[in-house]
Design a protein around this motif. Structure first.
Motif, PDB file in Angstrom:
ATOM      1  N   ALA A  15      85.152  16.363  25.430  1.00 39.00           N
ATOM      2  CA  ALA A  15      83.716  16.141  25.638  1.00 39.00           C
ATOM      3  C   ALA A  15      82.957  17.422  25.982  1.00 39.00           C
ATOM      4  N   THR A  16      83.659  18.478  26.355  1.00 43.11           N
ATOM      5  CA  THR A  16      83.035  19.746  26.716  1.00 43.11           C
ATOM      6  C   THR A  16      82.224  20.314  25.552  1.00 43.11           C
ATOM      7  N   GLU A  18      80.254  18.876  23.650  1.00 43.68           N
ATOM      8  CA  GLU A  18      78.918  18.276  23.643  1.00 43.68           C
ATOM      9  C   GLU A  18      78.071  18.662  24.860  1.00 43.68           C
ATOM     10  N   ARG A  19      78.670  19.287  25.861  1.00 41.96           N
ATOM     11  CA  ARG A  19      77.966  19.586  27.114  1.00 41.96           C
ATOM     12  C   ARG A  19      77.075  20.813  26.950  1.00 41.96           C
ATOM     13  N   LEU A  23      75.000  23.679  31.838  1.00 44.00           N
ATOM     14  CA  LEU A  23      75.819  22.811  32.695  1.00 44.00           C
ATOM     15  C   LEU A  23      77.250  23.306  32.773  1.00 44.00           C
ATOM     16  N   LEU A  24      77.755  23.896  31.683  1.00 43.52           N
ATOM     17  CA  LEU A  24      79.103  24.475  31.717  1.00 43.52           C
ATOM     18  C   LEU A  24      79.157  25.633  32.711  1.00 43.52           C
ATOM     19  N   ASP A  27      79.258  24.174  36.127  1.00 38.75           N
ATOM     20  CA  ASP A  27      80.597  23.635  36.394  1.00 38.75           C
ATOM     21  C   ASP A  27      81.568  24.748  36.782  1.00 38.75           C
TER      22      ASP A  27
END
Length: 46
Positions: A15-16, A18-19, A23-24, A27
């Motif tokens: 799913a990363t 699509e992030r 936001l990455l 994180d």
């Protein structure tokens, strides 16, 4: 920024992909803070 002289391996879930990039970065920042390797004030421009 991560601590000087350290190497890090980042393993991501599917799913990363699509992030959003911002936001990455958030994180990764939070992860480094939990590891107590975050150095404030050494952020790079994205």
């Amino acid at each position: 920024m991560a601590a000087t002289g350290h190497d890090y391996v980042v393993i991501a879930r599917e799913a990363t992909v699509e992030r959003p990039f911002a936001l990455l970065i958030d994180d990764l920042t939070q992860a480094l803070k939990r590891l107590d390797t975050w150095t404030p004030g050494r952020e790079t421009q994205t």
